[in-house]
Structures are given as structure tokens and as C-alpha cells.
Design a protein around this motif. Structure first.
Motif, PDB file in Angstrom:
ATOM      1  N   LEU A 135     -19.676 -13.427 -53.173  1.00 48.75           N
ATOM      2  CA  LEU A 135     -19.259 -14.224 -52.023  1.00 48.75           C
ATOM      3  C   LEU A 135     -17.939 -13.730 -51.448  1.00 48.75           C
ATOM      4  CD1 LEU A 135     -20.285 -17.801 -53.212  1.00 48.75           C
ATOM      5  CD2 LEU A 135     -21.361 -16.422 -51.429  1.00 48.75           C
ATOM      6  N   ALA A 136     -17.056 -13.230 -52.311  1.00 45.31           N
ATOM      7  CA  ALA A 136     -15.790 -12.661 -51.830  1.00 45.31           C
ATOM      8  C   ALA A 136     -16.061 -11.438 -50.967  1.00 45.31           C
ATOM      9  CB  ALA A 136     -14.890 -12.298 -53.008  1.00 45.31           C
ATOM     10  N   ALA A 137     -17.024 -10.617 -51.386  1.00 49.64           N
ATOM     11  CA  ALA A 137     -17.389  -9.431 -50.606  1.00 49.64           C
ATOM     12  C   ALA A 137     -17.995  -9.827 -49.267  1.00 49.64           C
ATOM     13  CB  ALA A 137     -18.377  -8.570 -51.399  1.00 49.64           C
ATOM     14  N   VAL A 138     -18.836 -10.872 -49.285  1.00 45.05           N
ATOM     15  CA  VAL A 138     -19.447 -11.366 -48.046  1.00 45.05           C
ATOM     16  C   VAL A 138     -18.381 -11.899 -47.094  1.00 45.05           C
ATOM     17  CG1 VAL A 138     -20.935 -13.161 -47.064  1.00 45.05           C
ATOM     18  CG2 VAL A 138     -21.698 -11.859 -49.058  1.00 45.05           C
ATOM     19  N   ALA A 139     -17.420 -12.665 -47.636  1.00 45.74           N
ATOM     20  CA  ALA A 139     -16.355 -13.232 -46.807  1.00 45.74           C
ATOM     21  C   ALA A 139     -15.526 -12.138 -46.156  1.00 45.74           C
ATOM     22  CB  ALA A 139     -15.461 -14.137 -47.659  1.00 45.74           C
ATOM     23  N   ARG A 140     -15.235 -11.080 -46.900  1.00 42.44           N
ATOM     24  CA  ARG A 140     -14.460  -9.971 -46.336  1.00 42.44           C
ATOM     25  C   ARG A 140     -15.247  -9.249 -45.254  1.00 42.44           C
ATOM     26  NH1 ARG A 140      -9.285  -8.194 -45.450  1.00 42.44           N
ATOM     27  NH2 ARG A 140      -9.474  -6.051 -44.742  1.00 42.44           N
ATOM     28  N   LYS A 141     -16.542  -9.019 -45.513  1.00 43.13           N
ATOM     29  CA  LYS A 141     -17.375  -8.339 -44.516  1.00 43.13           C
ATOM     30  C   LYS A 141     -17.482  -9.172 -43.243  1.00 43.13           C
ATOM     31  CE  LYS A 141     -21.801  -6.007 -43.797  1.00 43.13           C
ATOM     32  NZ  LYS A 141     -21.998  -6.555 -42.446  1.00 43.13           N
ATOM     33  N   ASP A 142     -17.622 -10.475 -43.395  1.00 42.43           N
ATOM     34  CA  ASP A 142     -17.691 -11.356 -42.227  1.00 42.43           C
ATOM     35  C   ASP A 142     -16.415 -11.252 -41.400  1.00 42.43           C
ATOM     36  OD1 ASP A 142     -18.798 -13.765 -40.688  1.00 42.43           O
ATOM     37  OD2 ASP A 142     -16.904 -14.585 -41.434  1.00 42.43           O
ATOM     38  N   TYR A 143     -15.261 -11.223 -42.082  1.00 41.22           N
ATOM     39  CA  TYR A 143     -13.974 -11.082 -41.387  1.00 41.22           C
ATOM     40  C   TYR A 143     -13.906  -9.757 -40.638  1.00 41.22           C
ATOM     41  CZ  TYR A 143      -9.065  -9.866 -40.805  1.00 41.22           C
ATOM     42  OH  TYR A 143      -7.864  -9.440 -40.291  1.00 41.22           O
ATOM     43  N   GLU A 144     -14.286  -8.667 -41.314  1.00 38.50           N
ATOM     44  CA  GLU A 144     -14.215  -7.353 -40.682  1.00 38.50           C
ATOM     45  C   GLU A 144     -15.176  -7.242 -39.504  1.00 38.50           C
ATOM     46  OE1 GLU A 144     -14.981  -4.799 -43.969  1.00 38.50           O
ATOM     47  OE2 GLU A 144     -12.868  -4.734 -44.603  1.00 38.50           O
ATOM     48  N   ASP A 145     -16.369  -7.842 -39.627  1.00 37.24           N
ATOM     49  CA  ASP A 145     -17.342  -7.824 -38.530  1.00 37.24           C
ATOM     50  C   ASP A 145     -16.804  -8.588 -37.316  1.00 37.24           C
ATOM     51  OD1 ASP A 145     -19.071  -6.346 -40.036  1.00 37.24           O
ATOM     52  OD2 ASP A 145     -20.398  -8.007 -40.566  1.00 37.24           O
ATOM     53  N   ARG A 146     -16.215  -9.757 -37.565  1.00 38.65           N
ATOM     54  CA  ARG A 146     -15.681 -10.554 -36.449  1.00 38.65           C
ATOM     55  C   ARG A 146     -14.527  -9.849 -35.769  1.00 38.65           C
ATOM     56  NH1 ARG A 146     -13.249 -14.791 -37.431  1.00 38.65           N
ATOM     57  NH2 ARG A 146     -13.187 -14.840 -39.705  1.00 38.65           N
TER      58      ARG A 146
END
Length: 208
Positions: A135-146
């Protein structure tokens, strides 16, 4: 739950314009539904991409082994890079704190673990460590995508000559002025308007 284990609620919003206290009621209700209550709150307006967050560090300093760090969502705790997340995770493990997130059902069982139930505690820790990493990896990817989409949008707007920067939230500003005119304190105005006290102060300063 052992009387020596405390639930510590962590509330975070990314900017001063957001209300970090928004999730307090939901977390309080969640704790009550699991037969406990939040013993202390730690609230701050800081980006989840920053490793150095004073209130989170204070929580870990205050906590004892087996205490619960209660959050609404994993991204309230981290949008960190992999290296920074590993550093934070090490600090959490060193403090002996268990993370319980409302959006991670497997973590909820930690609310019922007693200090003497070592086998269950170790099993929970192993399962949740793996899920938290994902979930930490997903949260970081979501931030970078946005962030990437925002940069692309700005570049496209500039190319068309229509980029004007971030507009002021006129509705929020009007609400703040209205509440202050009615005599509410800065803190109460922030609560009613759904923003941070620093935002109220900035609006009032801009208004002269």
C-alpha cells in the motif's frame, strides 16, 4: 486490549488549506467499535512525501511497545519514496508500534491483541508488514502519477496561453469572513469552514 496499550490517533493533511482534523470523528468511532478509545491525538499539516514530520515523530517518541498508531488510510502515513519509507518503517518497528488503518481490514485485529498474546501478534505483524509495503508503494505511485498529470496540464495550459496559476477559493474565503463576522474564534471558524487555522489567518490578512 491490555490497559497498558494505548491507541494513538494520527491525523494528517497535505496543506494548510485542508482540515487535518476531518477524520477525528471517524477514527474515534472506529476505536469505540473495537472496544477502546483514542488516548492521544497527533495532528499536522504536512506532505506525506516528507519523512521529517514533527507530530509523527512525537507519536513514536511517546509510544510504548504494543501501542497502536491509528490512521484513516495508509496514505495518511506515507507517500514516501522507498528509501524514506524503509527509514520510517524501521523507526516504527523500533518503537514497537502496530499500525492500524481503517482501509486495511487485516490490521484491525491488532486492536484486540493483548500484550501476552505473542503468537497472534507476530502473525499479524508479519502479514501487515507485507500489505503495508504494497500500500505504501501504491500511495507513492498515486502521488507521482498525480504530480505528472498536474505538470502536463500546466504545460498544456501555458502552451495555449490560458494558464493563470492556482485560483483563490472564493467560497472558502467568503465563509471564513462570514464566520468571523459572527464572532467565532479563529479555531472554531477553521472547524466550521473545513480548513486549517493558518488558512483563516491568511484569509483575514489578505482581507486587510
Amino acid at each position: 486490549m491490555s490497559p497498558h496499550i494505548f491507541i494513538r490517533g494520527y491525523l494528517r493533511a497535505s496543506t494548510d488549506d485542508q482540515n487535518a482534523e476531518r477524520a477525528r470523528e471517524a477514527l474515534s468511532r472506529f476505536a469505540e467499535e473495537h472496544g477502546s478509545r483514542v488516548a492521544s491525538w497527533y495532528t499536522e499539516n504536512a506532505s506525506g512525501t516528507k519523512a521529517d514530520r514533527s507530530e509523527l515523530m512525537r507519536l513514536l517518541s511517546d509510544a510504548g511497545p504494543g501501542d497502536v498508531l491509528l490512521i484513516e488510510q495508509v496514505d495518511r502515513l506515507t507517500r514516501l519514496t522507498r528509501d524514506d519509507w524503509e527509514t520510517l518503517k524501521t523507526a516504527i518497528q523500533k518503537a514497537g508500534v502496530r499500525i492500524v488503518s481503517m482501509d486495511l481490514p487485516t490490521s484491525h485485529a491488532a486492536m484486540r491483541v493483548t500484550s501476552g498474546d505473542d503468537f497472534t501478534a507476530r502473525m499479524l505483524d508479519a502479514v501487515n508488514a507485507m500489505l503495508l509495503d504494497m500500500l505504501a508503494a501504491v500511495a507513492r505511485k498515486d502521488y507521482e502519477d498525480r504530480r505528472r498529470r498536474q505538470v502536463q496540464g500546466i504545460e498544456q495550459a501555458k502552451a495555449r496561453g490560458v494558464y493563470q496559476g492556482r485560483p483563490a477559493d472564493e467560497a472558502l474565503h467568503a465563509k471564513v469572513k462570514e464566520l468571523r463576522a459572527k464572532g467565532f474564534s479563529i479555531r472554531r471558524t477553521a472547524e466550521l469552514a473545513g480548513c486549517a487555522p493558518s488558512t483563516v489567518q491568511r484569509v483575514l490578512k489578505d482581507a486587510g
